[in-house]
Enzyme design. Structure first.
Site, short mmCIF file in Angstrom:
data_model
loop_
_atom_site.label_atom_id
_atom_site.label_comp_id
_atom_site.label_asym_id
_atom_site.label_seq_id
_atom_site.Cartn_x
_atom_site.Cartn_y
_atom_site.Cartn_z
CB CYS A 59 -6.79 -3.73 -13.24
SG CYS A 59 -5.85 -5.25 -13.45
CG HIS A 117 -5.39 -8.15 -2.31
ND1 HIS A 117 -6.11 -8.86 -3.25
CD2 HIS A 117 -6.02 -8.36 -1.13
CE1 HIS A 117 -7.12 -9.47 -2.66
NE2 HIS A 117 -7.10 -9.19 -1.36
#
Ligand code: 5GP
Ligand code: ZN
Length: 112
Positions: free
Chosen positions: A6, A98
């Site tokens: 983030c 991811h």
């Protein structure tokens, strides 16, 4: 929330970005396992592939559009591997979804 990806997405932590748009960012992995090793993430926090739902999956298909574009832009003509580690047994260390995109060498299969 203390999430390094983030923070990379919002610029708090630096990364070598190779692609960015409103919803997705792609950047070089800190410890590359291949000559090209990129991580592609949604900017919005999704903790793992196990948390993909009808509500949040649009960004996942967009990630694969971005991967296809990067494969052309970064000349992955001999092929590339996309890896998602989900959960502890798969070796997921960062709990923000991811996709590893690796290229520039041959890979073996099945992966260990
Ligand atoms: P995982 O093991 O969760 O599938 O992959 C996490 C990946 O993130 C690893 O390949 C690791 O090298 C990479 N990584 C961890 N922290 C950072 C960071 O701060 N910056 C970058 N660019 N990559 C990171
Ligand atoms: Zn996050």
């Amino acid at each position: 929330m203390d999430c390094i990806f983030c923070k990379i997405a919002n610029g708090e932590i630096p990364a070598t970005k190779v692609y960015e748009d409103d919803t997705v960012v792609a950047f070089n992995d800190l410890e590359p396992q291949a000559p090209t090793h990129i991580l592609v993430i949604p900017k919005a926090h999704i903790s793992s592939a196990a948390e993909i739902t009808e509500e949040n999956s649009a960004v996942i298909s967009h990630i694969f559009e971005v991967i296809a574009k990067l494969s052309k832009d970064l000349d992955m003509t001999n092929g590339f591997r996309v890896v998602n580690n989900c959960g502890d047994w798969a070796g997921q260390t960062v709990k923000h979804i991811h996709f590893h995109v690796m290229s520039g060498r041959k890979f073996t299969w099945p992966a260990g």
